[in-house]
Structures are given as structure tokens and as C-alpha cells.
Design an enzyme around this catalytic site. Sequence first.
Site, PDB file in Angstrom:
ATOM      1  N   LEU A  38      29.359 -10.183   0.025  1.00  0.00           N
ATOM      2  CA  LEU A  38      28.399 -10.842  -0.865  1.00  0.00           C
ATOM      3  C   LEU A  38      28.455 -12.356  -0.653  1.00  0.00           C
ATOM      4  N   CYS A  42      25.529 -19.303   2.183  1.00  0.00           N
ATOM      5  CA  CYS A  42      26.356 -20.363   1.619  1.00  0.00           C
ATOM      6  C   CYS A  42      27.840 -20.013   1.673  1.00  0.00           C
ATOM      7  N   THR A 144      16.136 -13.633  -0.184  1.00  0.00           N
ATOM      8  CA  THR A 144      16.663 -13.275   1.143  1.00  0.00           C
ATOM      9  C   THR A 144      16.999 -14.488   2.006  1.00  0.00           C
ATOM     10  N   GLY A 145      16.807 -15.687   1.491  1.00  0.00           N
ATOM     11  CA  GLY A 145      17.329 -16.879   2.145  1.00  0.00           C
ATOM     12  C   GLY A 145      16.619 -17.309   3.411  1.00  0.00           C
ATOM     13  N   VAL A 184      21.479 -32.574   8.631  1.00  0.00           N
ATOM     14  CA  VAL A 184      22.720 -32.397   7.873  1.00  0.00           C
ATOM     15  C   VAL A 184      23.749 -31.565   8.644  1.00  0.00           C
ATOM     16  N   LEU A 187      25.289 -33.477  11.712  1.00  0.00           N
ATOM     17  CA  LEU A 187      26.204 -34.576  11.390  1.00  0.00           C
ATOM     18  C   LEU A 187      27.481 -34.066  10.716  1.00  0.00           C
ATOM     19  N   ASP A 314      15.979 -20.322  -0.613  1.00  0.00           N
ATOM     20  CA  ASP A 314      15.538 -20.813   0.699  1.00  0.00           C
ATOM     21  C   ASP A 314      14.256 -20.140   1.184  1.00  0.00           C
ATOM     22  N   HIS A 446      37.990 -48.365 -15.419  1.00  0.00           N
ATOM     23  CA  HIS A 446      38.484 -49.229 -14.358  1.00  0.00           C
ATOM     24  C   HIS A 446      39.898 -48.814 -13.982  1.00  0.00           C
TER      25      HIS A 446
HETATM   26  P1  FAD Z   1      21.130 -17.075   1.319  1.00  0.00           P
HETATM   27  O1  FAD Z   1      22.376 -17.725   0.917  1.00  0.00           O
HETATM   28  O2  FAD Z   1      20.667 -17.242   2.717  1.00  0.00           O
HETATM   29  O3  FAD Z   1      21.346 -15.522   1.021  1.00  0.00           O
HETATM   30  C1  FAD Z   1      20.406 -14.573   1.368  1.00  0.00           C
HETATM   31  C2  FAD Z   1      21.076 -13.209   1.410  1.00  0.00           C
HETATM   32  O4  FAD Z   1      20.063 -12.221   1.492  1.00  0.00           O
HETATM   33  C3  FAD Z   1      21.986 -12.993   2.598  1.00  0.00           C
HETATM   34  O5  FAD Z   1      23.242 -12.540   2.160  1.00  0.00           O
HETATM   35  C4  FAD Z   1      21.279 -11.919   3.411  1.00  0.00           C
HETATM   36  O6  FAD Z   1      22.176 -11.058   4.086  1.00  0.00           O
HETATM   37  C5  FAD Z   1      20.527 -11.176   2.344  1.00  0.00           C
HETATM   38  N1  FAD Z   1      19.342 -10.454   2.810  1.00  0.00           N
HETATM   39  C6  FAD Z   1      18.316 -10.931   3.562  1.00  0.00           C
HETATM   40  N2  FAD Z   1      17.389  -9.969   3.753  1.00  0.00           N
HETATM   41  C7  FAD Z   1      17.852  -8.851   3.119  1.00  0.00           C
HETATM   42  C8  FAD Z   1      17.346  -7.547   2.954  1.00  0.00           C
HETATM   43  N3  FAD Z   1      16.159  -7.163   3.448  1.00  0.00           N
HETATM   44  N4  FAD Z   1      18.087  -6.656   2.250  1.00  0.00           N
HETATM   45  C9  FAD Z   1      19.299  -7.017   1.725  1.00  0.00           C
HETATM   46  N5  FAD Z   1      19.808  -8.261   1.842  1.00  0.00           N
HETATM   47  C10 FAD Z   1      19.098  -9.158   2.520  1.00  0.00           C
HETATM   48  N6  FAD Z   1      23.545 -26.076   0.831  1.00  0.00           N
HETATM   49  C11 FAD Z   1      24.107 -26.890  -0.084  1.00  0.00           C
HETATM   50  O7  FAD Z   1      23.563 -27.038  -1.175  1.00  0.00           O
HETATM   51  N7  FAD Z   1      25.280 -27.542   0.159  1.00  0.00           N
HETATM   52  C12 FAD Z   1      25.916 -27.424   1.356  1.00  0.00           C
HETATM   53  O8  FAD Z   1      26.973 -28.031   1.548  1.00  0.00           O
HETATM   54  C13 FAD Z   1      25.347 -26.594   2.340  1.00  0.00           C
HETATM   55  N8  FAD Z   1      25.951 -26.444   3.533  1.00  0.00           N
HETATM   56  C14 FAD Z   1      25.384 -25.623   4.461  1.00  0.00           C
HETATM   57  C15 FAD Z   1      26.013 -25.507   5.707  1.00  0.00           C
HETATM   58  C16 FAD Z   1      25.478 -24.693   6.674  1.00  0.00           C
HETATM   59  C17 FAD Z   1      26.177 -24.574   8.002  1.00  0.00           C
HETATM   60  C18 FAD Z   1      24.293 -23.958   6.401  1.00  0.00           C
HETATM   61  C19 FAD Z   1      23.716 -23.035   7.443  1.00  0.00           C
HETATM   62  C20 FAD Z   1      23.654 -24.074   5.181  1.00  0.00           C
HETATM   63  C21 FAD Z   1      24.199 -24.920   4.207  1.00  0.00           C
HETATM   64  N9  FAD Z   1      23.583 -25.083   2.962  1.00  0.00           N
HETATM   65  C22 FAD Z   1      24.139 -25.922   2.033  1.00  0.00           C
HETATM   66  C23 FAD Z   1      22.350 -24.379   2.606  1.00  0.00           C
HETATM   67  C24 FAD Z   1      22.665 -23.148   1.736  1.00  0.00           C
HETATM   68  O9  FAD Z   1      23.537 -22.301   2.434  1.00  0.00           O
HETATM   69  C25 FAD Z   1      21.385 -22.435   1.371  1.00  0.00           C
HETATM   70  O10 FAD Z   1      20.483 -23.336   0.773  1.00  0.00           O
HETATM   71  C26 FAD Z   1      21.660 -21.298   0.390  1.00  0.00           C
HETATM   72  O11 FAD Z   1      22.575 -20.389   0.927  1.00  0.00           O
HETATM   73  C27 FAD Z   1      20.366 -20.579   0.025  1.00  0.00           C
HETATM   74  O12 FAD Z   1      20.655 -19.550  -0.871  1.00  0.00           O
HETATM   75  P2  FAD Z   1      19.743 -18.244  -0.985  1.00  0.00           P
HETATM   76  O13 FAD Z   1      20.342 -17.451  -2.090  1.00  0.00           O
HETATM   77  O14 FAD Z   1      18.324 -18.621  -1.070  1.00  0.00           O
HETATM   78  O15 FAD Z   1      19.902 -17.477   0.398  1.00  0.00           O
HETATM   79  P1  NAI Z   2      17.644 -30.549   9.023  1.00  0.00           P
HETATM   80  O1  NAI Z   2      16.253 -30.283   8.652  1.00  0.00           O
HETATM   81  O2  NAI Z   2      18.556 -31.228   8.087  1.00  0.00           O
HETATM   82  O3  NAI Z   2      17.668 -31.439  10.365  1.00  0.00           O
HETATM   83  C1  NAI Z   2      17.080 -31.021  11.551  1.00  0.00           C
HETATM   84  C2  NAI Z   2      16.946 -32.220  12.464  1.00  0.00           C
HETATM   85  O4  NAI Z   2      16.553 -31.766  13.733  1.00  0.00           O
HETATM   86  C3  NAI Z   2      15.895 -33.218  11.998  1.00  0.00           C
HETATM   87  O5  NAI Z   2      16.423 -34.514  12.089  1.00  0.00           O
HETATM   88  C4  NAI Z   2      14.741 -32.996  12.969  1.00  0.00           C
HETATM   89  O6  NAI Z   2      13.964 -34.138  13.192  1.00  0.00           O
HETATM   90  C5  NAI Z   2      15.495 -32.599  14.225  1.00  0.00           C
HETATM   91  N1  NAI Z   2      14.733 -31.816  15.190  1.00  0.00           N
HETATM   92  C6  NAI Z   2      13.812 -30.852  14.943  1.00  0.00           C
HETATM   93  N2  NAI Z   2      13.369 -30.333  16.110  1.00  0.00           N
HETATM   94  C7  NAI Z   2      14.034 -30.976  17.107  1.00  0.00           C
HETATM   95  C8  NAI Z   2      14.037 -30.865  18.528  1.00  0.00           C
HETATM   96  N3  NAI Z   2      13.259 -29.989  19.155  1.00  0.00           N
HETATM   97  N4  NAI Z   2      14.828 -31.685  19.232  1.00  0.00           N
HETATM   98  C9  NAI Z   2      15.647 -32.594  18.599  1.00  0.00           C
HETATM   99  N5  NAI Z   2      15.695 -32.727  17.256  1.00  0.00           N
HETATM  100  C10 NAI Z   2      14.905 -31.920  16.524  1.00  0.00           C
HETATM  101  O7  NAI Z   2      18.217 -29.140   9.506  1.00  0.00           O
HETATM  102  P2  NAI Z   2      19.694 -28.621   9.756  1.00  0.00           P
HETATM  103  O8  NAI Z   2      20.634 -29.740   9.991  1.00  0.00           O
HETATM  104  O9  NAI Z   2      19.559 -27.558  10.783  1.00  0.00           O
HETATM  105  O10 NAI Z   2      20.062 -27.965   8.364  1.00  0.00           O
HETATM  106  C11 NAI Z   2      19.253 -26.902   7.821  1.00  0.00           C
HETATM  107  C12 NAI Z   2      19.268 -26.935   6.329  1.00  0.00           C
HETATM  108  O11 NAI Z   2      20.524 -26.541   5.834  1.00  0.00           O
HETATM  109  C13 NAI Z   2      19.001 -28.319   5.794  1.00  0.00           C
HETATM  110  O12 NAI Z   2      17.642 -28.441   5.513  1.00  0.00           O
HETATM  111  C14 NAI Z   2      19.807 -28.390   4.547  1.00  0.00           C
HETATM  112  O13 NAI Z   2      18.970 -28.161   3.475  1.00  0.00           O
HETATM  113  C15 NAI Z   2      20.805 -27.247   4.662  1.00  0.00           C
HETATM  114  N6  NAI Z   2      22.150 -27.813   4.743  1.00  0.00           N
HETATM  115  C16 NAI Z   2      22.627 -28.543   3.698  1.00  0.00           C
HETATM  116  C17 NAI Z   2      23.863 -29.117   3.744  1.00  0.00           C
HETATM  117  C18 NAI Z   2      24.309 -29.933   2.600  1.00  0.00           C
HETATM  118  O14 NAI Z   2      23.678 -29.900   1.565  1.00  0.00           O
HETATM  119  N7  NAI Z   2      25.393 -30.683   2.731  1.00  0.00           N
HETATM  120  C19 NAI Z   2      24.750 -28.945   4.893  1.00  0.00           C
HETATM  121  C20 NAI Z   2      24.140 -28.191   5.956  1.00  0.00           C
HETATM  122  C21 NAI Z   2      22.909 -27.630   5.848  1.00  0.00           C
END
Ligand code: FAD
Ligand code: NAI
Length: 467
Positions: A38, A42, A144-145, A184, A187, A314, A446
Site C-alpha cells: 500500500l 509516495c 490512480t496517481g 524537482v 535536483l 495526481d 530567538h
Molecule cells: P499515487 O501515490 O501515484 O498512488 C496511486 C496508486 O494507485 C498506486 O499505488 C498504484 O499502484 C495504484 N493504481 C493505479 N491504477 C490502479 C488500478 N487500476 N487498480 C488498482 N490500483 C491502481 N510529492 C510531495 O508532495 N513531496 C515529495 O517529497 C515528493 N517526492 C517525490 C519523489 C519522487 C521520486 C516522485 C516520483 C514523486 C514525488 N512526489 C512528492 C509526488 C508524490 O509521490 C505524488 O504527488 C503522490 O504520490 C500522488 O498521490 P496519489 O494518491 O494521487 O497517487
Molecule cells: P518537473 O515537472 O518538476 O520537472 C521536469 C523538468 O524537465 C522541467 O524543468 C522541464 O522543463 C524539463 N524538461 C521537460 N522535457 C524536457 C526535455 N525533453 N529535455 C530536457 N528537459 C526537459 O518533473 P519531475 O522532476 O520529473 O518531477 C515530477 C513531479 O513529481 C513534479 O511535478 C513534482 O510535483 C513531483 N515531485 C515532488 C517532489 C517534492 O515535492 N519535493 C520531489 C519529486 C517529485
Amino acid sequence: MATYDLIVIGTGPGGYVCAIRAAQLGMKVAVVEKNPTLGGTCLNVGCMPSKALLHASEMFEEAGHSFAKMGIGVSAPKLDLPAMMNFKQQGIDGNVKGVEYLMKKNKIDVISGTGRILGAGRVEVTVADGKTQTVETKNIVIATGSDVAKLKGLEIDEKRIVSSTGALSLDKVPGKLLIVGAGVIGLELGSAWRRLGAQVTVVEFLDRILPGMDGEIAKQFQRLLEKQGFAFKLGTKVTGVDTSGKTLMAQVEPAAGGAAETIEADVVLVAIGRTPYTDGLGLKEAGVALDERGRVEIDAHFATSVKGICAIGDVVKGPMLAHKAEDEGVACAEILAGQAGHVNYDVIPSVIYTTPEVSSVGKTEEELKQAGIAYAVGKFPFTANGRSKVNQTTDGFVKILADAKTDRVLGVHIIGREAGELIHEACVLMEFGGSAEDLARTCHAHPTRSEAIKEAALAVGKRAIHM
Ligand code: FAD
Ligand code: NAI
């Protein structure tokens, strides 16, 4: 009679939180999850594992670079990557178990398998061996994200050409890491691997890093990352990667066209954004409309084009952030229970968990300019903040944007240590429609870094004390 009041498809932060809130409100709830664990993106391959690696790699770098100047003598730290990955996995397991416990505690049924919507009130679940069951429900929430956005010409194998998922589980530190996308993920994960020894080059299509972030903050952030060893190639695109040799050869060229060049890399991380995930959900057949970007279309109450089917997180419009998904989950459950659930999209913080951290809430200066809103700016650097000075962690500043006429705070942007924690006093203030004067007159302890926020608020009225 339907078996359930609500079935939530997906157990990420949107789905599991929605299920809990609905159960709290007296609904009989089930969640459907296709992953073995589960917690969604995230908990399994997103926020949580990345933060574990960021924390561990930061400690590694601190031990090597910062301890000596504080008079702490240690021998050079040695990296045990399998142990660090184990530390990460323990964190994941702990959080996943926490969600399992919460499902039990709230009497939520967990149905393992892939969900497909047969129409309003009916979800078919297919398990691994192909067997199916159909479950009846009054309401369905799609949670489903999202999934990794793919780049043409770059085949992700999660070993040498990786998405964030592969980059969280590399079995050795890449000598040269090439990252496509200065967003994000690029970096944060670039920071983690750089600290562990990788030479990091980031190729970004646009002429700046972090599009959407306040420009002044992004510029300073880029400078600080360059000081740490990041190399940026802005206004550049990757057109392909030759995988035939021992090392990868990436072809890059200016986004506007021009001479191509080749960059050698051991690992290429593709981080160019994420796309809504609706594969196999049966939305078309069920009549659920998608928008032009493939997101499930919803109204202000999270309702899709089919009555009895909602969507959150998402997979719908808005920032792809866990806390946005969670708040939508709560609001959606409350609306389904007949209450007035609501999300304030003007006050959703975002944080980048690098060193220093970057955080932001509300409007950027560029957005205010574009909207023609007159604003006043108050800034305060951490070099003038006592606590930051004694700890010798003075990189960054706080920037507050307030309405020029009413003084109402419209945006707060911070770059600096612990910026991700500091931002929340701005969130609370903005949620209550507060002014820079309110912030400036609030007593701050402070010595804290938070005093820099109070000083930036004072600076809006041109009366900062320590500057
Ligand atoms: P998800 O977390 O994507 O969950 C969707 C779930 O649905 C999954 O478990 C999937 O298996 C399930 N599912 C899909 N289709 C089906 C189906 N047909 N039947 C059954 N199950 C299904 N956000 C932050 O706010 N802070 C962060 O620091 C952050 N770091 C991140 C780092 C990375 C590397 C990545 C990739 C993302 C990060 N995010 C971060 C973004 C965050 O993970 C997402 O915004 C968040 O998980 C979205 O939640 P959600 O519930 O919409 O979907
Ligand atoms: P992002 O949208 O943050 O960044 C993607 C970057 O790729 C942008 O700068 C864009 O201009 C660039 N780009 C797009 N197409 C390109 C190409 N063909 N060649 C070169 N550069 C290109 O997406 P990222 O980093 O993949 O993260 C996805 C999502 O996950 C984010 O939107 C964020 O919401 C979430 N996330 C959040 C985190 C947090 O809250 N700390 C941490 C990691 C992910």
C-alpha cells in the site's frame, strides 16, 4: 444493495487518506490496490525513499566536510551503499506497515488486484492469476496517481537509463550521472548521488532551472548547486543515447537548434515530469471524460462526467504533490458524506528537499507581474540571521510578496536550511488572509531561523532590524 458506500482505486496519499476520512464519517469503505504494498508512488518509490536517501547522503557529506570545522575529528566516512539502501527500505517498510495498520484500524477492506470500472457502482478487480471479482459500491473514487513521462529515443531499462524509480535503487554510485530535466526529481536525486560521489550534469530544455519557481530564488539555487559541483546545460535537449558501448553516449543539442555534442555517462536519469495514470481503468468504456492532457476531468466537487465517480490526486489537474492529493482525499470524502469539503489551491506549499532546501507558497514575483497586481517585496538573507551565523549555514534568503495596497501576503519563497519547515507559518498566515504586518508583529523565538521570516515581513515595510 451495494456492498460498499465507497471504493477507492489506488492507495497513494490521495486514496488511503480519502478512505480513512470516509470511514471516519461512517461509510463502509474498500480500497483496491494493484501493487503488492500500500502507499502508492509516495511511500514506495517517491517522497519517502527519496527523503531517506537525501538524509543519509547529507549525513555522509556532513561527516566528510563539516564536522572538522566544528572541532569534531572523524576519519573519512566510508560508503556502504547496500546498508544505505537497507536504511531506505526500512523507512519504506515502516510507513507501508503504518498504512496497513490504519486500514485495519478504520475497518477498511483492502482488495488486492487491478481495478477496472465497469460503470457507476461496479468495479472489477483482477488478481495476479487472472481471476476476477466484481464489487458493488455506491461511490467510486479514482486515485490512480501518475507515472514517469517517457522521452522519445530513450528506452528506460531502470539499470543504465533510469527513471526516479531506478535512480532510487542503483547498486553502485555512477561515476558520471547525466540527468535530463532540471525539475524537482532531477535536483533532489542529483543531490543525493552527487554527495555520494557522482559527477552530475543536468540537461534542461528551458533556459532556467525549476520552471514555475520564483525566478530570483531559482537563480540563487542554481548558483549554490553549481558551487556544490552540479554542471548545468540549459536551453539544451537530449536527442538520443547510444547504449552499445561500456559507457552511455548521449547526444545533446541546443533546444533552439545548432551543433550537437556527445556527453558520456554511466547512468542517465530521465526526469522530465509525470503523466496521469489511467491504464486499464476502463474509463473510456465507462464514459469518464479525460482532458487534453489525459487527466481525469473533474468539477469543483471532484465529480467526473459520470455520476457516482470522483477523482483526486495526481490523476487530476493541479500540482502533483502528496499533500495536495491528501487534502483532496479528505475534501472528496467529506463532500460524499454531505459535508462542505474544500481545498484552498492558493495555499499549497511546495518544497525541494536539497541542501539548502527551497520552499514556496502562493504567487511568484513573475506571476504577480503577469497578473498586473501591484506588490511590495520584503527580503532578508540568512547571512544576517544570528542562528544561521553561529551554525555557519548562511546560504539563502526569505522573500515575501505582499499586496501593495492591502499588505495581504500573496507569496512567500525561501531558500535556506530547513526552508521546508519554515514555510508553514506563511501557509497558516495566508490561510487566514494575514498581512505582512501581522507576521512582522508576531513574536518569534530567538535564536531561530524563523526570525528571518519576521525580518522579511518587516522589510516589506522597509524596517527590518538586523539589516
Ligand atoms: P499515487 O501515490 O501515484 O498512488 C496511486 C496508486 O494507485 C498506486 O499505488 C498504484 O499502484 C495504484 N493504481 C493505479 N491504477 C490502479 C488500478 N487500476 N487498480 C488498482 N490500483 C491502481 N510529492 C510531495 O508532495 N513531496 C515529495 O517529497 C515528493 N517526492 C517525490 C519523489 C519522487 C521520486 C516522485 C516520483 C514523486 C514525488 N512526489 C512528492 C509526488 C508524490 O509521490 C505524488 O504527488 C503522490 O504520490 C500522488 O498521490 P496519489 O494518491 O494521487 O497517487
Ligand atoms: P518537473 O515537472 O518538476 O520537472 C521536469 C523538468 O524537465 C522541467 O524543468 C522541464 O522543463 C524539463 N524538461 C521537460 N522535457 C524536457 C526535455 N525533453 N529535455 C530536457 N528537459 C526537459 O518533473 P519531475 O522532476 O520529473 O518531477 C515530477 C513531479 O513529481 C513534479 O511535478 C513534482 O510535483 C513531483 N515531485 C515532488 C517532489 C517534492 O515535492 N519535493 C520531489 C519529486 C517529485
